[in-house]
Design a protein around this motif. Sequence first.
Motif, PDB file in Angstrom:
ATOM      1  N   THR A 103       1.042  -5.314  -1.250  1.00  0.00           N
ATOM      2  CA  THR A 103       2.078  -4.748  -2.123  1.00  0.00           C
ATOM      3  C   THR A 103       1.474  -3.737  -3.098  1.00  0.00           C
ATOM      4  O   THR A 103       0.350  -3.916  -3.579  1.00  0.00           O
ATOM      5  N   SER A 104       2.254  -2.711  -3.384  1.00  0.00           N
ATOM      6  CA  SER A 104       1.792  -1.679  -4.319  1.00  0.00           C
ATOM      7  C   SER A 104       1.893  -2.171  -5.761  1.00  0.00           C
ATOM      8  O   SER A 104       1.286  -1.604  -6.650  1.00  0.00           O
ATOM      9  N   ILE A 105       2.701  -3.208  -5.987  1.00  0.00           N
ATOM     10  CA  ILE A 105       2.803  -3.850  -7.303  1.00  0.00           C
ATOM     11  C   ILE A 105       2.239  -5.255  -7.122  1.00  0.00           C
ATOM     12  O   ILE A 105       2.645  -5.954  -6.181  1.00  0.00           O
ATOM     13  N   ASP A 106       1.323  -5.642  -7.970  1.00  0.00           N
ATOM     14  CA  ASP A 106       0.652  -6.932  -7.774  1.00  0.00           C
ATOM     15  C   ASP A 106       1.613  -8.115  -7.739  1.00  0.00           C
ATOM     16  O   ASP A 106       2.442  -8.277  -8.633  1.00  0.00           O
ATOM     17  N   MET A 107       1.468  -8.916  -6.703  1.00  0.00           N
ATOM     18  CA  MET A 107       2.237 -10.183  -6.585  1.00  0.00           C
ATOM     19  C   MET A 107       1.292 -11.134  -5.868  1.00  0.00           C
ATOM     20  O   MET A 107       1.521 -11.500  -4.712  1.00  0.00           O
ATOM     21  N   ARG A 108       0.198 -11.416  -6.523  1.00  0.00           N
ATOM     22  CA  ARG A 108      -0.917 -12.062  -5.845  1.00  0.00           C
ATOM     23  C   ARG A 108      -0.618 -13.420  -5.227  1.00  0.00           C
ATOM     24  O   ARG A 108      -1.334 -13.863  -4.343  1.00  0.00           O
ATOM     25  N   GLN A 109       0.439 -14.072  -5.730  1.00  0.00           N
ATOM     26  CA  GLN A 109       0.765 -15.383  -5.148  1.00  0.00           C
ATOM     27  C   GLN A 109       1.386 -15.244  -3.757  1.00  0.00           C
ATOM     28  O   GLN A 109       1.366 -16.187  -2.974  1.00  0.00           O
ATOM     29  N   ILE A 110       1.948 -14.091  -3.487  1.00  0.00           N
ATOM     30  CA  ILE A 110       2.632 -13.973  -2.193  1.00  0.00           C
ATOM     31  C   ILE A 110       2.030 -12.931  -1.249  1.00  0.00           C
ATOM     32  O   ILE A 110       2.293 -12.968  -0.062  1.00  0.00           O
ATOM     33  N   ALA A 111       1.233 -12.045  -1.789  1.00  0.00           N
ATOM     34  CA  ALA A 111       0.669 -11.009  -0.915  1.00  0.00           C
ATOM     35  C   ALA A 111      -0.572 -10.405  -1.565  1.00  0.00           C
ATOM     36  O   ALA A 111      -0.794 -10.574  -2.767  1.00  0.00           O
ATOM     37  N   GLU A 112      -1.339  -9.702  -0.741  1.00  0.00           N
ATOM     38  CA  GLU A 112      -2.512  -9.007  -1.282  1.00  0.00           C
ATOM     39  C   GLU A 112      -2.061  -7.768  -2.050  1.00  0.00           C
ATOM     40  O   GLU A 112      -1.042  -7.180  -1.701  1.00  0.00           O
ATOM     41  N   PRO A 113      -2.843  -7.355  -3.026  1.00  0.00           N
ATOM     42  CA  PRO A 113      -2.540  -6.052  -3.624  1.00  0.00           C
ATOM     43  C   PRO A 113      -2.941  -4.946  -2.636  1.00  0.00           C
ATOM     44  O   PRO A 113      -3.799  -5.171  -1.778  1.00  0.00           O
ATOM     45  N   TYR A 114      -2.334  -3.799  -2.781  1.00  0.00           N
ATOM     46  CA  TYR A 114      -2.716  -2.695  -1.893  1.00  0.00           C
ATOM     47  C   TYR A 114      -4.119  -2.212  -2.232  1.00  0.00           C
ATOM     48  O   TYR A 114      -4.382  -1.782  -3.361  1.00  0.00           O
ATOM     49  N   ILE A 115      -4.988  -2.311  -1.267  1.00  0.00           N
ATOM     50  CA  ILE A 115      -6.348  -1.778  -1.410  1.00  0.00           C
ATOM     51  C   ILE A 115      -6.627  -1.015  -0.114  1.00  0.00           C
ATOM     52  O   ILE A 115      -6.669  -1.616   0.963  1.00  0.00           O
ATOM     53  N   ARG A 116      -6.745   0.286  -0.234  1.00  0.00           N
ATOM     54  CA  ARG A 116      -6.832   1.126   0.969  1.00  0.00           C
ATOM     55  C   ARG A 116      -7.924   0.678   1.928  1.00  0.00           C
ATOM     56  O   ARG A 116      -7.698   0.480   3.113  1.00  0.00           O
ATOM     57  N   ARG A 117      -9.123   0.507   1.403  1.00  0.00           N
ATOM     58  CA  ARG A 117     -10.239   0.184   2.291  1.00  0.00           C
ATOM     59  C   ARG A 117     -10.051  -1.180   2.959  1.00  0.00           C
ATOM     60  O   ARG A 117     -10.454  -1.385   4.096  1.00  0.00           O
ATOM     61  N   ARG A 118      -9.416  -2.080   2.214  1.00  0.00           N
ATOM     62  CA  ARG A 118      -9.174  -3.396   2.794  1.00  0.00           C
ATOM     63  C   ARG A 118      -8.107  -3.297   3.893  1.00  0.00           C
ATOM     64  O   ARG A 118      -8.203  -3.947   4.934  1.00  0.00           O
ATOM     65  N   ALA A 119      -7.128  -2.465   3.651  1.00  0.00           N
ATOM     66  CA  ALA A 119      -6.079  -2.269   4.666  1.00  0.00           C
ATOM     67  C   ALA A 119      -6.704  -1.731   5.953  1.00  0.00           C
ATOM     68  O   ALA A 119      -6.398  -2.188   7.058  1.00  0.00           O
ATOM     69  N   GLU A 120      -7.616  -0.781   5.793  1.00  0.00           N
ATOM     70  CA  GLU A 120      -8.260  -0.199   6.976  1.00  0.00           C
ATOM     71  C   GLU A 120      -9.078  -1.250   7.731  1.00  0.00           C
ATOM     72  O   GLU A 120      -9.104  -1.283   8.954  1.00  0.00           O
ATOM     73  N   ARG A 121      -9.727  -2.098   6.954  1.00  0.00           N
ATOM     74  CA  ARG A 121     -10.545  -3.158   7.557  1.00  0.00           C
ATOM     75  C   ARG A 121      -9.648  -4.121   8.353  1.00  0.00           C
ATOM     76  O   ARG A 121     -10.003  -4.531   9.464  1.00  0.00           O
ATOM     77  N   HIS A 122      -8.502  -4.476   7.780  1.00  0.00           N
ATOM     78  CA  HIS A 122      -7.564  -5.350   8.495  1.00  0.00           C
ATOM     79  C   HIS A 122      -7.138  -4.698   9.809  1.00  0.00           C
ATOM     80  O   HIS A 122      -7.068  -5.356  10.844  1.00  0.00           O
ATOM     81  N   LEU A 123      -6.844  -3.417   9.740  1.00  0.00           N
ATOM     82  CA  LEU A 123      -6.404  -2.715  10.960  1.00  0.00           C
ATOM     83  C   LEU A 123      -7.505  -2.738  12.014  1.00  0.00           C
ATOM     84  O   LEU A 123      -7.242  -3.014  13.185  1.00  0.00           O
ATOM     85  N   GLU A 124      -8.735  -2.489  11.571  1.00  0.00           N
ATOM     86  CA  GLU A 124      -9.860  -2.502  12.512  1.00  0.00           C
ATOM     87  C   GLU A 124     -10.035  -3.882  13.155  1.00  0.00           C
ATOM     88  O   GLU A 124     -10.463  -3.996  14.293  1.00  0.00           O
ATOM     89  N   LYS A 125      -9.682  -4.911  12.380  1.00  0.00           N
ATOM     90  CA  LYS A 125      -9.804  -6.277  12.908  1.00  0.00           C
ATOM     91  C   LYS A 125      -8.579  -6.705  13.721  1.00  0.00           C
ATOM     92  O   LYS A 125      -8.474  -7.860  14.117  1.00  0.00           O
ATOM     93  N   GLY A 126      -7.668  -5.806  13.922  1.00  0.00           N
ATOM     94  CA  GLY A 126      -6.516  -6.098  14.767  1.00  0.00           C
ATOM     95  C   GLY A 126      -5.358  -6.760  14.059  1.00  0.00           C
ATOM     96  O   GLY A 126      -4.480  -7.346  14.700  1.00  0.00           O
ATOM     97  N   ARG A 127      -5.344  -6.692  12.741  1.00  0.00           N
ATOM     98  CA  ARG A 127      -4.203  -7.257  12.015  1.00  0.00           C
ATOM     99  C   ARG A 127      -3.172  -6.167  11.757  1.00  0.00           C
ATOM    100  O   ARG A 127      -3.547  -5.038  11.432  1.00  0.00           O
ATOM    101  N   VAL A 128      -1.922  -6.550  11.876  1.00  0.00           N
ATOM    102  CA  VAL A 128      -0.862  -5.612  11.514  1.00  0.00           C
ATOM    103  C   VAL A 128      -0.743  -5.663   9.994  1.00  0.00           C
ATOM    104  O   VAL A 128      -0.640  -6.739   9.405  1.00  0.00           O
ATOM    105  N   VAL A 129      -0.808  -4.510   9.359  1.00  0.00           N
ATOM    106  CA  VAL A 129      -0.701  -4.469   7.894  1.00  0.00           C
ATOM    107  C   VAL A 129       0.694  -3.990   7.507  1.00  0.00           C
ATOM    108  O   VAL A 129       1.152  -2.944   7.984  1.00  0.00           O
TER     109      VAL A 129
END
Length: 239
Positions: A103-129
């Motif tokens: 999420t672009s607005i922090d809601m840490r109990q329900i989702a990760e915050p948006y972090i570009r590099r982390r999103a890319e890493r998830h994609l590389e690992k085959g996760r749908v972001v």
Amino acid sequence: MTEPKYKRIVLKLSGEAIAGEAGFGIDPETIKSMVSEVKEVHELGIEVAIVVGGGNIWRGNIGSEMGMERAQADYMGMLATVMNALALQDVLENNGVPTRVQTSIDMRQIAEPYIRRRAERHLEKGRVVIFAGGTGNPYFTTDTTAALRAAEIDADVILMAKNNVDGVYNADPKLDATATKFENLTHLEVIAKGLKVMDSTASSLSMDNNIPLVVFNLNEPGNIRRVVMGENIGTTVQG
Ligand code: UDP
């Protein structure tokens, strides 16, 4: 087997697409069929990022029309996208597709915050972001979010899934029988002709960052795969 045309995609799913026939709220059957389409391309090894809209639950302009402050109403719209994202995540995971919601607005109990590099890493690992919360700013749209995230994660294309419309027309095909479909357009043509593809902020951002866009009908089974495999369906906007 022919190679897919795109390796990393941003799929823009509007709230309208999630509402299905009802036109409002979340339709589980509609999400299920959407998910089977996403699963199909995910299994091809395509990196899939999804930007969800929220118009099926709330839009900022509804609030403005009711006399609410625009920014306040827009934040409600951003929250609506998070509800859609969680619904989509649930069905994707039930179907064996690993996902992360950011999420672009922090809601840490329900989702990760948006972090570009982390999103890319998830994609590389085959996760749908799934990108929720829009840009995190009022006065923007989730179309602009799709263009922004596509630029940030260096996606090859934005797939603009439409409800029962198979591309961009010179007039509304539901109202005008003489309306003709464009096969190809440039972002500048979209802006200059005032075509209803994305809002102008989203089009400008896509143009400035050279991000191609394919507008296609989501209601035709197999269409996401067709676009990814390079079949000429819908309307391609680039350049
Ligand atoms: N919104 C916003 N900033 C953003 C993205 C969305 O303020 O970056 C708000 C805006 O009020 C919008 C609502 O969220 O009307 C829902 O998003 P959108 O209209 O883009 O959803 P869609 O039309 O794709 O369902």
